[in-house]
Design a protein around this motif. Structure first.
Motif, PDB file in Angstrom:
ATOM      1  N   ALA A  12       0.803  -1.222   0.000  1.00 23.05           N
ATOM      2  CA  ALA A  12       0.000   0.000   0.000  1.00 23.05           C
ATOM      3  C   ALA A  12       0.843   1.283   0.000  1.00 23.05           C
ATOM      4  O   ALA A  12       0.411   2.310  -0.521  1.00 23.05           O
ATOM      5  N   GLU A  17       1.104   7.992  -1.866  1.00 22.82           N
ATOM      6  CA  GLU A  17       1.238   9.374  -2.354  1.00 22.82           C
ATOM      7  C   GLU A  17       0.357   9.664  -3.572  1.00 22.82           C
ATOM      8  O   GLU A  17       0.261  10.816  -3.996  1.00 22.82           O
ATOM      9  N   PHE A  23      -3.233   0.514   4.895  1.00 18.84           N
ATOM     10  CA  PHE A  23      -4.134  -0.285   5.719  1.00 18.84           C
ATOM     11  C   PHE A  23      -3.915  -0.084   7.206  1.00 18.84           C
ATOM     12  O   PHE A  23      -4.852   0.103   7.971  1.00 18.84           O
ATOM     13  N   TRP A  30      -8.105   0.456   7.850  1.00 15.00           N
ATOM     14  CA  TRP A  30      -8.525  -0.484   8.905  1.00 15.00           C
ATOM     15  C   TRP A  30      -8.661   0.164  10.262  1.00 15.00           C
ATOM     16  O   TRP A  30      -9.047  -0.492  11.222  1.00 15.00           O
ATOM     17  N   GLN A  93       0.674  -6.407  -3.759  1.00 15.61           N
ATOM     18  CA  GLN A  93      -0.432  -6.763  -2.864  1.00 15.61           C
ATOM     19  C   GLN A  93      -1.589  -5.794  -3.085  1.00 15.61           C
ATOM     20  O   GLN A  93      -2.653  -5.958  -2.511  1.00 15.61           O
ATOM     21  N   HIS A 111      -3.281 -10.206  -4.609  1.00 13.28           N
ATOM     22  CA  HIS A 111      -4.503 -10.013  -3.811  1.00 13.28           C
ATOM     23  C   HIS A 111      -5.682  -9.571  -4.678  1.00 13.28           C
ATOM     24  O   HIS A 111      -6.650  -9.026  -4.168  1.00 13.28           O
ATOM     25  N   THR A 179       5.578  -1.858   2.052  1.00 14.46           N
ATOM     26  CA  THR A 179       4.719  -2.847   2.704  1.00 14.46           C
ATOM     27  C   THR A 179       5.172  -3.044   4.143  1.00 14.46           C
ATOM     28  O   THR A 179       6.360  -3.023   4.436  1.00 14.46           O
ATOM     29  N   SER A 180       4.187  -3.216   5.038  1.00 15.81           N
ATOM     30  CA  SER A 180       4.498  -3.251   6.474  1.00 15.81           C
ATOM     31  C   SER A 180       5.035  -4.600   6.931  1.00 15.81           C
ATOM     32  O   SER A 180       5.487  -4.737   8.051  1.00 15.81           O
ATOM     33  N   ALA A 222       8.247   6.739  -1.045  1.00 17.80           N
ATOM     34  CA  ALA A 222       8.421   5.919  -2.246  1.00 17.80           C
ATOM     35  C   ALA A 222       8.632   6.796  -3.475  1.00 17.80           C
ATOM     36  O   ALA A 222       9.443   6.465  -4.343  1.00 17.80           O
TER      37      ALA A 222
HETATM   38  P1  NAD Z   1       0.166  -1.591   5.121  1.00 15.90           P
HETATM   39  O1  NAD Z   1      -0.786  -0.456   5.243  1.00 15.90           O
HETATM   40  O2  NAD Z   1       0.137  -2.666   6.143  1.00 15.90           O
HETATM   41  O3  NAD Z   1       1.641  -0.990   5.097  1.00 15.90           O
HETATM   42  C1  NAD Z   1       1.995   0.102   4.290  1.00 15.90           C
HETATM   43  C2  NAD Z   1       3.465   0.393   4.495  1.00 15.90           C
HETATM   44  O4  NAD Z   1       3.804   1.438   3.620  1.00 15.90           O
HETATM   45  C3  NAD Z   1       3.829   0.839   5.909  1.00 15.90           C
HETATM   46  O5  NAD Z   1       4.962   0.116   6.366  1.00 15.90           O
HETATM   47  C4  NAD Z   1       4.162   2.320   5.745  1.00 15.90           C
HETATM   48  O6  NAD Z   1       5.199   2.749   6.592  1.00 15.90           O
HETATM   49  C5  NAD Z   1       4.589   2.379   4.307  1.00 15.90           C
HETATM   50  N1  NAD Z   1       4.341   3.679   3.678  1.00 15.90           N
HETATM   51  C6  NAD Z   1       3.331   4.556   3.901  1.00 15.90           C
HETATM   52  N2  NAD Z   1       3.449   5.628   3.102  1.00 15.90           N
HETATM   53  C7  NAD Z   1       4.569   5.420   2.357  1.00 15.90           C
HETATM   54  C8  NAD Z   1       5.237   6.186   1.359  1.00 15.90           C
HETATM   55  N3  NAD Z   1       4.782   7.368   0.939  1.00 15.90           N
HETATM   56  N4  NAD Z   1       6.364   5.681   0.810  1.00 15.90           N
HETATM   57  C9  NAD Z   1       6.852   4.466   1.209  1.00 15.90           C
HETATM   58  N5  NAD Z   1       6.285   3.716   2.162  1.00 15.90           N
HETATM   59  C10 NAD Z   1       5.135   4.184   2.724  1.00 15.90           C
HETATM   60  O7  NAD Z   1      -0.025  -2.185   3.665  1.00 15.90           O
HETATM   61  P2  NAD Z   1       0.493  -3.537   3.074  1.00 15.90           P
HETATM   62  O8  NAD Z   1       1.790  -3.937   3.657  1.00 15.90           O
HETATM   63  O9  NAD Z   1       0.336  -3.415   1.603  1.00 15.90           O
HETATM   64  O10 NAD Z   1      -0.617  -4.527   3.625  1.00 15.90           O
HETATM   65  C11 NAD Z   1      -0.524  -5.800   3.265  1.00 15.90           C
HETATM   66  C12 NAD Z   1      -1.697  -6.185   2.407  1.00 15.90           C
HETATM   67  O11 NAD Z   1      -2.724  -6.683   3.190  1.00 15.90           O
HETATM   68  C13 NAD Z   1      -2.403  -5.082   1.641  1.00 15.90           C
HETATM   69  O12 NAD Z   1      -1.762  -4.728   0.476  1.00 15.90           O
HETATM   70  C14 NAD Z   1      -3.677  -5.678   1.331  1.00 15.90           C
HETATM   71  O13 NAD Z   1      -3.650  -6.350   0.095  1.00 15.90           O
HETATM   72  C15 NAD Z   1      -3.838  -6.676   2.411  1.00 15.90           C
HETATM   73  N6  NAD Z   1      -5.020  -6.324   3.078  1.00 15.90           N
HETATM   74  C16 NAD Z   1      -6.119  -6.554   2.340  1.00 15.90           C
HETATM   75  C17 NAD Z   1      -7.313  -6.283   2.831  1.00 15.90           C
HETATM   76  C18 NAD Z   1      -8.481  -6.518   1.916  1.00 15.90           C
HETATM   77  O14 NAD Z   1      -9.214  -5.628   1.620  1.00 15.90           O
HETATM   78  N7  NAD Z   1      -8.639  -7.705   1.394  1.00 15.90           N
HETATM   79  C19 NAD Z   1      -7.403  -5.777   4.126  1.00 15.90           C
HETATM   80  C20 NAD Z   1      -6.241  -5.517   4.868  1.00 15.90           C
HETATM   81  C21 NAD Z   1      -5.029  -5.799   4.298  1.00 15.90           C
END
Ligand code: NAD
Ligand code: ZN
Length: 238
Positions: A12, A17, A23, A30, A93, A111, A179-180, A222
């Motif tokens: 995400a 940006e 998430f 969330w 993702q 996903h 990604t977190s 990013a």
């Molecule tokens: P996340 O929100 O958990 O993490 C986002 C990460 O991006 C964080 O570590 C944050 O520090 C970083 N970040 C934020 N802004 C940034 C920027 N400008 N530049 C660089 N980094 C930045 O998202 P994730 O890791 O993608 O979550 C995992 C996956 O879980 C999601 O992609 C999603 O597919 C899935 N998920 C899906 C659902 C659903 O609807 N099915 C629900 C919850 C999670």
């Protein structure tokens, strides 16, 4: 050529940006919705109209945003590597299509994709950019009431896993972006890469949940860090 085959995992943070909520960050999706209500098969079965409405809202938001410099730089990297006989796998993702709109030639959506609808009954899949409703019919099997967003929910298996592990195991560089590191199996790709002896790097706003698993890290936005890294890779590759 250094790192002839690059495997990139995005989350995400790469789309943040562009205006799409992450998430788990404060103010992220969330913190405003209960995960089990809108992103699980049980939630969908309990209240399909509410779940479809949630994804209609997200689909509409996605339609109004543009790719940012990170998506564009990754599209350029993939194109340049393909021209020079290498390969860049972009595995995301994210359910948005900003990598494609930023110029990526091919993207693995592990996903799913929010701009597609899938029939819960027959599995029929079709591009769909309108609003889904519980009384819609399926163009493939004709049954009504089973059209859902083509998004992997919690408790469901991510898509293309064989293709992903094949690309990962033949890569010579693994890069995780925005990604977190909390959602498996994607969060385990770094360990799989390490086990295969592949160098690993993360690019994130801050250290992720599994930051210690990476050999290298670049922290920052990013939209700044990704184009800078891509420019270095292209310059080194000559
Ligand atoms: P996340 O929100 O958990 O993490 C986002 C990460 O991006 C964080 O570590 C944050 O520090 C970083 N970040 C934020 N802004 C940034 C920027 N400008 N530049 C660089 N980094 C930045 O998202 P994730 O890791 O993608 O979550 C995992 C996956 O879980 C999601 O992609 C999603 O597919 C899935 N998920 C899906 C659902 C659903 O609807 N099915 C629900 C919850 C999670
Ligand atoms: Zn059907």
């Amino acid at each position: 050529m250094i790192a002839k085959r690059i495997f990139i995992l995005t989350g995400a943070g790469v789309s943040a940006e562009s205006g799409l909520s992450t998430f788990r960050d404060t103010g992220g999706i969330w913190s405003r919705y209960k995960l089990e209500e809108v992103a699980s098969i049980q939630g969908y079965e309990n209240n399909p109209a509410f779940v479809l409405e949630f994804y209609n809202m997200r689909r509409n938001t996605h339609a109004g945003v543009e790719p940012n410099e990170a998506h564009i730089a990754l599209g350029q990297l993939q194109t340049i590597w393909a021209e020079r006989g290498g390969a860049v796998t972009i595995c995301t993702q994210n359910v948005d299509n900003l990598h494609e709109r930023g110029g990526a030639l091919s993207v693995i959506h592990m996903h799913g994709e929010i701009a597609k609808a899938r029939c819960h009954d027959c599995g029929g899949l079709a591009p769909y950019d309108g609003d889904l409703s519980p009384n819609m019919g399926c163009g493939a099997c004709g049954r009504t009431g089973g059209m859902r967003p083509h998004v992997v929910w919690f408790g469901e298996t991510p898509l293309y896993m064989d293709e992903i592990y094949e690309a990962l195991s033949s890569a010579d560089l693994f890069v995780s972006i925005g990604t977190s590191g909390n959602v498996y199996p994607a969060a385990g790709f770094v360990s799989a890469a390490r086990a295969a002896g592949i160098p690993t790097m993360e690019i994130n706003l801050e250290p992720s949940g599994n930051a210690e698993a990476f050999d290298l890290a670049r922290y920052g936005k990013a939209s700044e860090q990704v184009p800078a890294w891509v420019a270095e890779m292209v310059a080194i590759a000559g």
